[in-house]
Design a protein around this motif. Sequence first.
Motif, PDB file in Angstrom:
ATOM      1  N   ALA A 175       0.838  -1.203   0.000  1.00 43.42           N
ATOM      2  CA  ALA A 175       0.000   0.000   0.000  1.00 43.42           C
ATOM      3  C   ALA A 175       0.872   1.252   0.000  1.00 43.42           C
ATOM      4  CB  ALA A 175      -0.933  -0.010   1.203  1.00 43.42           C
ATOM      5  N   ARG A 176       1.941   1.229   0.766  1.00 46.89           N
ATOM      6  CA  ARG A 176       2.846   2.388   0.798  1.00 46.89           C
ATOM      7  C   ARG A 176       3.565   2.559  -0.537  1.00 46.89           C
ATOM      8  NH1 ARG A 176       6.374   2.038   5.837  1.00 46.89           N
ATOM      9  NH2 ARG A 176       7.411   0.387   4.655  1.00 46.89           N
ATOM     10  N   LEU A 177       3.980   1.436  -1.140  1.00 47.84           N
ATOM     11  CA  LEU A 177       4.627   1.500  -2.448  1.00 47.84           C
ATOM     12  C   LEU A 177       3.661   2.043  -3.499  1.00 47.84           C
ATOM     13  CD1 LEU A 177       6.910   0.978  -4.423  1.00 47.84           C
ATOM     14  CD2 LEU A 177       6.300  -1.455  -4.417  1.00 47.84           C
ATOM     15  N   GLN A 178       2.418   1.582  -3.484  1.00 52.57           N
ATOM     16  CA  GLN A 178       1.441   2.087  -4.440  1.00 52.57           C
ATOM     17  C   GLN A 178       1.202   3.576  -4.237  1.00 52.57           C
ATOM     18  OE1 GLN A 178       0.062   0.587  -7.164  1.00 52.57           O
ATOM     19  NE2 GLN A 178      -0.678   2.656  -7.578  1.00 52.57           N
ATOM     20  N   SER A 179       1.230   4.033  -2.998  1.00 51.77           N
ATOM     21  CA  SER A 179       1.079   5.470  -2.741  1.00 51.77           C
ATOM     22  C   SER A 179       2.221   6.253  -3.363  1.00 51.77           C
ATOM     23  CB  SER A 179       1.021   5.734  -1.233  1.00 51.77           C
ATOM     24  OG  SER A 179      -0.156   5.196  -0.670  1.00 51.77           O
ATOM     25  N   ALA A 180       3.449   5.710  -3.288  1.00 52.35           N
ATOM     26  CA  ALA A 180       4.599   6.369  -3.919  1.00 52.35           C
ATOM     27  C   ALA A 180       4.447   6.413  -5.434  1.00 52.35           C
ATOM     28  CB  ALA A 180       5.891   5.651  -3.535  1.00 52.35           C
ATOM     29  N   VAL A 181       3.938   5.319  -6.010  1.00 53.57           N
ATOM     30  CA  VAL A 181       3.700   5.278  -7.454  1.00 53.57           C
ATOM     31  C   VAL A 181       2.646   6.323  -7.840  1.00 53.57           C
ATOM     32  CG1 VAL A 181       2.831   3.866  -9.352  1.00 53.57           C
ATOM     33  CG2 VAL A 181       4.386   2.865  -7.665  1.00 53.57           C
ATOM     34  N   ASP A 182       1.560   6.393  -7.087  1.00 55.88           N
ATOM     35  CA  ASP A 182       0.506   7.369  -7.378  1.00 55.88           C
ATOM     36  C   ASP A 182       1.041   8.800  -7.303  1.00 55.88           C
ATOM     37  OD1 ASP A 182      -1.763   5.770  -7.954  1.00 55.88           O
ATOM     38  OD2 ASP A 182      -2.058   5.355  -5.829  1.00 55.88           O
ATOM     39  N   ARG A 183       1.864   9.083  -6.307  1.00 51.63           N
ATOM     40  CA  ARG A 183       2.408  10.432  -6.184  1.00 51.63           C
ATOM     41  C   ARG A 183       3.274  10.788  -7.377  1.00 51.63           C
ATOM     42  NH1 ARG A 183       3.143   8.847  -0.815  1.00 51.63           N
ATOM     43  NH2 ARG A 183       5.370   8.438  -1.152  1.00 51.63           N
ATOM     44  N   ARG A 184       4.104   9.845  -7.849  1.00 49.68           N
ATOM     45  CA  ARG A 184       4.948  10.123  -9.007  1.00 49.68           C
ATOM     46  C   ARG A 184       4.091  10.336 -10.244  1.00 49.68           C
ATOM     47  NH1 ARG A 184      10.173   8.214 -10.590  1.00 49.68           N
ATOM     48  NH2 ARG A 184      10.575   7.853  -8.365  1.00 49.68           N
ATOM     49  N   TRP A 185       3.075   9.512 -10.420  1.00 51.34           N
ATOM     50  CA  TRP A 185       2.180   9.699 -11.567  1.00 51.34           C
ATOM     51  C   TRP A 185       1.529  11.076 -11.532  1.00 51.34           C
ATOM     52  CZ3 TRP A 185      -0.486   4.256 -11.124  1.00 51.34           C
ATOM     53  CH2 TRP A 185       0.301   3.307 -11.795  1.00 51.34           C
ATOM     54  N   ASP A 186       1.125  11.516 -10.338  1.00 53.19           N
ATOM     55  CA  ASP A 186       0.517  12.850 -10.214  1.00 53.19           C
ATOM     56  C   ASP A 186       1.513  13.931 -10.620  1.00 53.19           C
ATOM     57  OD1 ASP A 186      -1.887  11.827  -9.313  1.00 53.19           O
ATOM     58  OD2 ASP A 186      -1.376  12.052  -7.191  1.00 53.19           O
ATOM     59  N   GLU A 187       2.771  13.763 -10.221  1.00 55.44           N
ATOM     60  CA  GLU A 187       3.798  14.759 -10.532  1.00 55.44           C
ATOM     61  C   GLU A 187       4.116  14.789 -12.018  1.00 55.44           C
ATOM     62  OE1 GLU A 187       7.019  13.450  -8.149  1.00 55.44           O
ATOM     63  OE2 GLU A 187       6.087  14.034  -6.248  1.00 55.44           O
ATOM     64  N   LEU A 188       4.129  13.616 -12.659  1.00 58.07           N
ATOM     65  CA  LEU A 188       4.534  13.530 -14.055  1.00 58.07           C
ATOM     66  C   LEU A 188       3.460  14.028 -15.008  1.00 58.07           C
ATOM     67  CD1 LEU A 188       6.273  10.020 -14.053  1.00 58.07           C
ATOM     68  CD2 LEU A 188       7.397  12.246 -14.265  1.00 58.07           C
ATOM     69  N   GLY A 189       2.212  13.850 -14.655  1.00 55.65           N
ATOM     70  CA  GLY A 189       1.150  14.239 -15.561  1.00 55.65           C
ATOM     71  C   GLY A 189       0.973  13.199 -16.658  1.00 55.65           C
ATOM     72  N   GLN A 190       1.905  13.151 -17.622  1.00 55.45           N
ATOM     73  CA  GLN A 190       1.860  12.139 -18.670  1.00 55.45           C
ATOM     74  C   GLN A 190       2.617  10.913 -18.183  1.00 55.45           C
ATOM     75  OE1 GLN A 190       3.113  13.447 -22.526  1.00 55.45           O
ATOM     76  NE2 GLN A 190       2.753  11.468 -23.492  1.00 55.45           N
ATOM     77  N   VAL A 191       1.900   9.814 -18.013  1.00 53.82           N
ATOM     78  CA  VAL A 191       2.473   8.631 -17.382  1.00 53.82           C
ATOM     79  C   VAL A 191       3.284   7.825 -18.401  1.00 53.82           C
ATOM     80  CG1 VAL A 191       1.929   6.477 -16.193  1.00 53.82           C
ATOM     81  CG2 VAL A 191       0.612   8.549 -15.702  1.00 53.82           C
ATOM     82  N   PRO A 192       4.524   7.419 -18.052  1.00 52.10           N
ATOM     83  CA  PRO A 192       5.332   6.571 -18.937  1.00 52.10           C
ATOM     84  C   PRO A 192       4.698   5.197 -19.122  1.00 52.10           C
ATOM     85  CG  PRO A 192       6.668   7.574 -17.200  1.00 52.10           C
ATOM     86  CD  PRO A 192       5.233   7.783 -16.832  1.00 52.10           C
ATOM     87  N   PRO A 193       5.235   4.381 -20.054  1.00 51.46           N
ATOM     88  CA  PRO A 193       4.610   3.096 -20.382  1.00 51.46           C
ATOM     89  C   PRO A 193       4.859   1.976 -19.389  1.00 51.46           C
ATOM     90  CG  PRO A 193       6.555   3.430 -21.718  1.00 51.46           C
ATOM     91  CD  PRO A 193       6.341   4.699 -20.957  1.00 51.46           C
ATOM     92  N   GLY A 194       5.471   2.267 -18.279  1.00 45.88           N
ATOM     93  CA  GLY A 194       5.730   1.256 -17.268  1.00 45.88           C
ATOM     94  C   GLY A 194       6.581   1.844 -16.165  1.00 45.88           C
ATOM     95  N   TYR A 195       6.935   1.019 -15.190  1.00 45.51           N
ATOM     96  CA  TYR A 195       7.856   1.462 -14.139  1.00 45.51           C
ATOM     97  C   TYR A 195       8.624   0.271 -13.598  1.00 45.51           C
ATOM     98  CZ  TYR A 195       4.357   0.003 -10.595  1.00 45.51           C
ATOM     99  OH  TYR A 195       3.468  -0.707  -9.819  1.00 45.51           O
ATOM    100  N   LEU A 196       9.753   0.579 -12.933  1.00 48.88           N
ATOM    101  CA  LEU A 196      10.616  -0.444 -12.354  1.00 48.88           C
ATOM    102  C   LEU A 196      10.618  -0.322 -10.840  1.00 48.88           C
ATOM    103  CD1 LEU A 196      11.567  -0.302 -15.325  1.00 48.88           C
ATOM    104  CD2 LEU A 196      13.894  -0.693 -14.519  1.00 48.88           C
ATOM    105  N   ILE A 197      10.826  -1.456 -10.176  1.00 46.72           N
ATOM    106  CA  ILE A 197      11.043  -1.487  -8.731  1.00 46.72           C
ATOM    107  C   ILE A 197      12.487  -1.916  -8.511  1.00 46.72           C
ATOM    108  CG2 ILE A 197      10.349  -2.494  -6.534  1.00 46.72           C
ATOM    109  CD1 ILE A 197       7.590  -2.990  -7.744  1.00 46.72           C
ATOM    110  N   ARG A 198      13.211  -1.142  -7.736  1.00 52.52           N
ATOM    111  CA  ARG A 198      14.653  -1.319  -7.614  1.00 52.52           C
ATOM    112  C   ARG A 198      15.028  -2.726  -7.148  1.00 52.52           C
ATOM    113  NH1 ARG A 198      17.375   2.976  -7.998  1.00 52.52           N
ATOM    114  NH2 ARG A 198      15.835   4.300  -6.948  1.00 52.52           N
ATOM    115  N   GLY A 199      15.904  -3.366  -7.941  1.00 46.86           N
ATOM    116  CA  GLY A 199      16.367  -4.701  -7.610  1.00 46.86           C
ATOM    117  C   GLY A 199      15.306  -5.772  -7.719  1.00 46.86           C
TER     118      GLY A 199
END
Length: 205
Positions: free
Chosen positions: A147-171
């Motif tokens: 849930a905390r990780l998804q919140s971080a993803v949502d915040r980045r999406w809000d900041e970016l506006g145009q969402v990239p075609p995917g994302y990575l999780i470190r390691g």
Amino acid sequence: MSDDAFAAATAAIIAAGQRMDRFGWVPATAGNISVRLPDDAVAITRSGGHKGFLDVNGVIRVDLDGRPLRPGDRPSAETGLHCGIYRRFPDAGAVLHGHSVPVTHLSRTGGDSIRLEGYELLKAFPGLPTHEAAIALPVFDNDQDIARLQSAVDRRWDELGQVPPGYLIRGHGIYVWGADMPAALMRLEALEFMLACELEKRRAA
């Protein structure tokens, strides 16, 4: 909920697991695969199990909050990330999560994004009609609190506006989605190719 819709989603998930396994993107028990169902439900791979050897018993139903719809079913711990994509993007019909070598290695090299530019395969993504384009794939620190990780993803999406075609999780791995399974697989294959090229470029430097 239609049993036919679930059966079709299950077949698509099994075929996707076999394809991802063939390319080495889901080793051992890694990865998970899902398809949006009618009535705000999701068909998703059960926790554990090799995605290259899935059968009909390896796919279960959950709601958009990740809760199993049948007692005793155990979804992947990362089901919440699939549901986060479906909640955010009403046109998302399938989500893929893999653990390839290029993804795992490049996500560990630091920074909060990986820039991809000048590749012909960038044309595989909506809004990028030529190779003369660039995308920055977000990289998030791994977190066992989904849930905390998804919140971080949502915040980045809000900041970016145009969402990239995917994302990575470190390691860890990559998440992509598409309007349906073929679209999601095409997006994954394009990103995996470009990330493999980036890894080779860094090795040669």
